[in-house]
Design a protein around this motif. Structure first.
Motif, PDB file in Angstrom:
ATOM      1  N   VAL A 378       0.858  -1.187   0.000  1.00  0.00           N
ATOM      2  CA  VAL A 378       0.000   0.000   0.000  1.00  0.00           C
ATOM      3  C   VAL A 378       0.893   1.236   0.000  1.00  0.00           C
ATOM      4  CG1 VAL A 378      -1.958  -1.102   1.132  1.00  0.00           C
ATOM      5  CG2 VAL A 378      -0.169  -0.022   2.514  1.00  0.00           C
ATOM      6  N   ASP A 379       0.351   2.315  -0.535  1.00  0.00           N
ATOM      7  CA  ASP A 379       1.149   3.536  -0.662  1.00  0.00           C
ATOM      8  C   ASP A 379       0.660   4.665   0.235  1.00  0.00           C
ATOM      9  OD1 ASP A 379       2.928   2.563  -2.703  1.00  0.00           O
ATOM     10  OD2 ASP A 379       1.187   2.551  -4.022  1.00  0.00           O
ATOM     11  N   PHE A 380      -0.641   4.746   0.425  1.00  0.00           N
ATOM     12  CA  PHE A 380      -1.147   5.755   1.369  1.00  0.00           C
ATOM     13  C   PHE A 380      -2.550   5.363   1.799  1.00  0.00           C
ATOM     14  CE2 PHE A 380      -1.772   7.512  -2.941  1.00  0.00           C
ATOM     15  CZ  PHE A 380      -3.153   7.698  -2.981  1.00  0.00           C
ATOM     16  N   ALA A 381      -3.025   6.035   2.833  1.00  0.00           N
ATOM     17  CA  ALA A 381      -4.345   5.731   3.391  1.00  0.00           C
ATOM     18  C   ALA A 381      -5.098   7.028   3.647  1.00  0.00           C
ATOM     19  CB  ALA A 381      -4.199   4.935   4.682  1.00  0.00           C
ATOM     20  N   TYR A 382      -6.435   6.875   3.756  1.00  0.00           N
ATOM     21  CA  TYR A 382      -7.289   8.008   4.098  1.00  0.00           C
ATOM     22  C   TYR A 382      -7.596   7.946   5.579  1.00  0.00           C
ATOM     23  CZ  TYR A 382     -11.575  10.783   4.456  1.00  0.00           C
ATOM     24  OH  TYR A 382     -12.530  11.693   4.823  1.00  0.00           O
ATOM     25  N   TYR A 383      -7.549   9.088   6.255  1.00  0.00           N
ATOM     26  CA  TYR A 383      -7.903   9.099   7.674  1.00  0.00           C
ATOM     27  C   TYR A 383      -8.492  10.453   8.049  1.00  0.00           C
ATOM     28  CZ  TYR A 383      -3.523  11.698   8.515  1.00  0.00           C
ATOM     29  OH  TYR A 383      -2.507  12.621   8.501  1.00  0.00           O
ATOM     30  N   TRP A 384      -9.194  10.437   9.189  1.00  0.00           N
ATOM     31  CA  TRP A 384      -9.808  11.660   9.706  1.00  0.00           C
ATOM     32  C   TRP A 384      -9.028  12.062  10.951  1.00  0.00           C
ATOM     33  CZ3 TRP A 384     -14.127  14.489   8.067  1.00  0.00           C
ATOM     34  CH2 TRP A 384     -14.546  15.496   8.936  1.00  0.00           C
ATOM     35  N   GLY A 385      -8.239  13.103  10.805  1.00  0.00           N
ATOM     36  CA  GLY A 385      -7.434  13.555  11.932  1.00  0.00           C
ATOM     37  C   GLY A 385      -8.186  14.555  12.788  1.00  0.00           C
ATOM     38  N   ALA A 386      -7.849  14.588  14.079  1.00  0.00           N
ATOM     39  CA  ALA A 386      -8.537  15.493  14.993  1.00  0.00           C
ATOM     40  C   ALA A 386      -8.252  16.954  14.641  1.00  0.00           C
ATOM     41  CB  ALA A 386      -8.098  15.199  16.426  1.00  0.00           C
ATOM     42  N   ASN A 387      -7.063  17.198  14.137  1.00  0.00           N
ATOM     43  CA  ASN A 387      -6.659  18.578  13.850  1.00  0.00           C
ATOM     44  C   ASN A 387      -6.625  18.901  12.361  1.00  0.00           C
ATOM     45  OD1 ASN A 387      -6.216  19.146  16.611  1.00  0.00           O
ATOM     46  ND2 ASN A 387      -4.241  18.085  16.488  1.00  0.00           N
ATOM     47  N   LEU A 389      -8.447  17.214   9.860  1.00  0.00           N
ATOM     48  CA  LEU A 389      -9.651  16.827   9.124  1.00  0.00           C
ATOM     49  C   LEU A 389      -9.352  15.788   8.057  1.00  0.00           C
ATOM     50  CD1 LEU A 389     -11.332  20.353   8.925  1.00  0.00           C
ATOM     51  CD2 LEU A 389     -11.600  18.585  10.664  1.00  0.00           C
ATOM     52  N   ASN A 390      -9.935  15.939   6.838  1.00  0.00           N
ATOM     53  CA  ASN A 390      -9.779  14.919   5.808  1.00  0.00           C
ATOM     54  C   ASN A 390      -8.341  14.894   5.306  1.00  0.00           C
ATOM     55  OD1 ASN A 390     -12.703  14.135   5.385  1.00  0.00           O
ATOM     56  ND2 ASN A 390     -12.788  16.356   5.106  1.00  0.00           N
ATOM     57  N   SER A 391      -7.693  13.725   5.396  1.00  0.00           N
ATOM     58  CA  SER A 391      -6.277  13.655   5.061  1.00  0.00           C
ATOM     59  C   SER A 391      -5.938  12.369   4.311  1.00  0.00           C
ATOM     60  CB  SER A 391      -5.416  13.713   6.338  1.00  0.00           C
ATOM     61  OG  SER A 391      -5.684  14.891   7.063  1.00  0.00           O
ATOM     62  N   LEU A 392      -4.934  12.501   3.447  1.00  0.00           N
ATOM     63  CA  LEU A 392      -4.279  11.342   2.860  1.00  0.00           C
ATOM     64  C   LEU A 392      -2.876  11.308   3.437  1.00  0.00           C
ATOM     65  CD1 LEU A 392      -5.361  11.796  -0.878  1.00  0.00           C
ATOM     66  CD2 LEU A 392      -6.274  10.137   0.763  1.00  0.00           C
ATOM     67  N   GLY A 393      -2.474  10.128   3.943  1.00  0.00           N
ATOM     68  CA  GLY A 393      -1.174  10.047   4.590  1.00  0.00           C
ATOM     69  C   GLY A 393      -0.356   8.879   4.105  1.00  0.00           C
ATOM     70  N   SER A 394       0.943   9.118   3.972  1.00  0.00           N
ATOM     71  CA  SER A 394       1.874   8.043   3.646  1.00  0.00           C
ATOM     72  C   SER A 394       1.934   7.048   4.795  1.00  0.00           C
ATOM     73  CB  SER A 394       3.259   8.643   3.400  1.00  0.00           C
ATOM     74  OG  SER A 394       4.220   7.627   3.267  1.00  0.00           O
ATOM     75  N   ILE A 395       2.350   5.821   4.482  1.00  0.00           N
ATOM     76  CA  ILE A 395       2.425   4.787   5.515  1.00  0.00           C
ATOM     77  C   ILE A 395       3.439   5.155   6.586  1.00  0.00           C
ATOM     78  CG2 ILE A 395       2.808   2.320   5.930  1.00  0.00           C
ATOM     79  CD1 ILE A 395       0.290   3.110   4.327  1.00  0.00           C
ATOM     80  N   ASP A 396       4.379   6.031   6.271  1.00  0.00           N
ATOM     81  CA  ASP A 396       5.353   6.436   7.285  1.00  0.00           C
ATOM     82  C   ASP A 396       4.940   7.736   7.986  1.00  0.00           C
ATOM     83  OD1 ASP A 396       5.797   8.287   5.285  1.00  0.00           O
ATOM     84  OD2 ASP A 396       7.985   8.113   5.344  1.00  0.00           O
ATOM     85  N   SER A 397       3.706   8.162   7.784  1.00  0.00           N
ATOM     86  CA  SER A 397       3.229   9.388   8.416  1.00  0.00           C
ATOM     87  C   SER A 397       2.928   9.171   9.897  1.00  0.00           C
ATOM     88  CB  SER A 397       1.964   9.883   7.716  1.00  0.00           C
ATOM     89  OG  SER A 397       1.267  10.807   8.511  1.00  0.00           O
ATOM     90  N   GLU A 398       3.503   9.976  10.757  1.00  0.00           N
ATOM     91  CA  GLU A 398       3.256   9.854  12.186  1.00  0.00           C
ATOM     92  C   GLU A 398       1.802  10.155  12.517  1.00  0.00           C
ATOM     93  OE1 GLU A 398       5.951  12.173  14.441  1.00  0.00           O
ATOM     94  OE2 GLU A 398       7.758  11.183  13.658  1.00  0.00           O
ATOM     95  N   ASP A 399       1.213  11.137  11.807  1.00  0.00           N
ATOM     96  CA  ASP A 399      -0.188  11.464  12.084  1.00  0.00           C
ATOM     97  C   ASP A 399      -1.100  10.292  11.765  1.00  0.00           C
ATOM     98  OD1 ASP A 399       0.385  14.004  12.952  1.00  0.00           O
ATOM     99  OD2 ASP A 399       0.062  14.951  11.005  1.00  0.00           O
ATOM    100  N   LEU A 400      -0.847   9.637  10.614  1.00  0.00           N
ATOM    101  CA  LEU A 400      -1.666   8.494  10.228  1.00  0.00           C
ATOM    102  C   LEU A 400      -1.535   7.389  11.271  1.00  0.00           C
ATOM    103  CD1 LEU A 400      -2.244   7.042   6.742  1.00  0.00           C
ATOM    104  CD2 LEU A 400      -1.437   5.501   8.519  1.00  0.00           C
ATOM    105  N   HIS A 401      -0.312   7.128  11.729  1.00  0.00           N
ATOM    106  CA  HIS A 401      -0.101   6.095  12.749  1.00  0.00           C
ATOM    107  C   HIS A 401      -0.874   6.425  14.011  1.00  0.00           C
ATOM    108  CE1 HIS A 401       3.646   3.759  11.253  1.00  0.00           C
ATOM    109  NE2 HIS A 401       3.030   4.340  10.229  1.00  0.00           N
TER     110      HIS A 401
END
Length: 505
Positions: A378-387, A389-401
């Protein structure tokens, strides 16, 4: 009785007659020296004089120029006569019909003939005179005009023609602004000249000029200079203005990387191919030509009921515009090389039933469970961050983790390939994204965005995001358009359109 002095009487009479005669002569002389006040404005005067039909025709196309000439403010007009325009069109390499010339160039040349704010008599012509539009100067050289163009001595015809809105001096040549003359001379009779001067290619000309500014800044040779090389040999498939208009692309504001990729895909270097040459290579089927941006497919087609060629999917509408260093074929579309693959992908945020993860190489979405497989990539994922909002993040993204860990879906140690994808939200609009059809355009735009962020955050509908995979995943470039956002916190989803270079599949 006192005698009358006849001598004195006759002398007085003589003096009286002389006085009357001299007064009459003086009055007559004064009357002859007083010129009648002009009754017509500049345009009316030129019309009455005759011999200025070309100037009047070209000026009439631009209402603001007509208004300037007829305004009450003082001005001096250097007015080329008909012979001056005829001589200009006889210049080697110059378009034979002025209607075929980029209108912006014509307007710039015409405006160079007007000096605002002063009415200058021929006897007063000296020094440098500032023109109305571009601030360039007209130099006077021993009674002639020196413009800095190819003709350093432009002679005057009738001068000091007064009107109600200014003074006119007839010129026997068309004045060319120094900036135009400096850029015009090297390209006349070349492919570059056809593209930059052509009325049908004015949008393409703007694109070339903007791209060349970027190329010059980074130390690359400008396209205008490349295509003006008289020792070179080029075939260009030039999109006409209607192509840009139909695609909703404004060359003044479009992404420069996108425009550069478009230009690269329309130029074949090292070959001067006529439509007959290209048709002969078809041999009953399709033929591949290599442009600077990649391979393009040539095939027979029709345009408005007439047989013609299709170059990378764009119909040829005006073939065989021959120049001294190549041939220009006008096309009614953007030339496409290997069409980049694109699809619509629906991604759910963390904890939702929708697939959150996306494999850009395989163009596939994957859920959390499927992504746990050791063979999954996988290359990236979609997530809803508290700060964010709508985000696409790399697998090495600390926010996504952080977000996935918060819903007990840890990412560490799960994925066989932890790709360091990098993002950049671009200035492209949705229409720009939709118009992208080639590999070169995708890589050119994404590369120009200097992708550097592990996350693309606060996404809204219509955003276009560039991304680049790391070297382990091929270093491929791609673009994402945010098509729709369902912002239910924690369980929402996002619909994205993805375009990546076709070689990835």
């Amino acid at each position: 009785m006192k005698k009358k002095n006849l001598f004195l009487r006759s002398t007085k009479t003589l003096y009286t007659l002389l006085f009357v005669a001299m007064s009459t002569l003086i009055f007559s002389a004064c009357t002859e020296d007083v010129e009648p006040e002009p009754e017509n404005n500049i345009v009316e005067t030129l019309t009455d004089l005759g011999g200025y039909d070309s100037l009047l025709k070209y000026v009439s196309v631009y209402p603001d120029l007509v208004s300037i000439l007829n305004s009450a403010s003082e001005k001096t007009l250097f007015a080329p006569n008909n012979a001056a325009f005829a001589s200009l069109l006889e210049t080697p390499g110059f378009p034979q019909d002025i209607r075929d010339i980029n209108p912006d160039i014509i307007k710039g040349v015409l405006s160079y003939h007007v000096v605002p704010g002063q009415e200058i008599l021929e006897a007063e012509l000296s020094g440098e005179l500032v023109t109305a539009y571009n601030g360039e100067t007209i130099k006077v050289n021993n009674g002639t005009l020196e413009t800095g163009a190819t003709n350093p001595e432009i002679t005057l015809g009738d001068t000091d023609i007064k009107t109600t809105t200014g003074i006119i001096h007839e010129t026997n040549s068309v004045l060319i602004p120094p900036s135009v003359g400096a850029s015009l001379t090297p390209i006349l009779g070349t492919v570059s000249g056809t593209l930059l001067l052509g009325a049908n290619f004015s949008d393409l000309a703007i694109a070339i000029q903007r791209v060349d500014a970027a190329r010059t800044e980074r130390g690359d040779t400008p396209f205008a200079a490349i295509l003006a090389n008289r020792q070179g040999s080029y075939t260009v498939f030039a999109p006409i203005n209607q192509v840009f208009e139909g695609a909703g692309i404004d060359p003044e504001t479009a992404n420069v990387g996108f425009l550069e990729a478009v230009i690269l895909n329309h130029v074949i270097s090292g070959e001067n191919l006529s439509s007959t040459d290209i048709a002969a290579q078809l041999q009953g089927g399709n033929n591949i030509l290599t442009s600077l941006g990649g391979d393009v497919t040539v095939s027979p087609t029709e345009f408005q009921g007439n047989p013609t060629l299709s170059i990378g999917g764009a119909a040829v509408v005006s073939p065989d515009n021959v120049t001294g260093n190549g041939t220009v074929h006008a096309v009614a579309g953007f030339v496409s090389s290997n069409s980049n693959s694109y699809t619509t992908v629906l991604l759910g945020s963390q904890g939702s039933a929708e697939a959150s993860f996306y494999d850009a190489v395989q163009n596939a979405t994957k859920g959390y469970a499927a992504s746990r497989d050791a063979s999954a990539t996988v290359d990236f994922a979609y997530y809803w961050g508290a700060n964010n909002l709508n985000s696409l993040g790399s697998i090495d993204s600390e926010d996504l983790h952080t977000v996935f860990n918060s819903v007990d879906l840890p990412i560490e140690g799960i994925f066989a390939t932890r790709n360091a994808t990098r993002f950049q939200v671009t200035e492209l609009g949705a229409a720009d994204f939709d118009a992208i059809v080639t590999n070169a355009q995708v890589s050119g735009i994404a590369n120009s965005e200097l992708t550097s962020q592990p996350d693309a955050t606060q996404l809204v509908e219509g955003n276009v995001v560039a991304f680049k995979l790391d070297d382990a995943r091929g270093g491929l470039f791609g673009l994402i358009k945010i098509a729709e956002v369902n912002d239910t916190n924690g369980t929402g989803s996002i619909t994205i359109d993805v375009k990546v270079i076709a070689d990835a599949f």
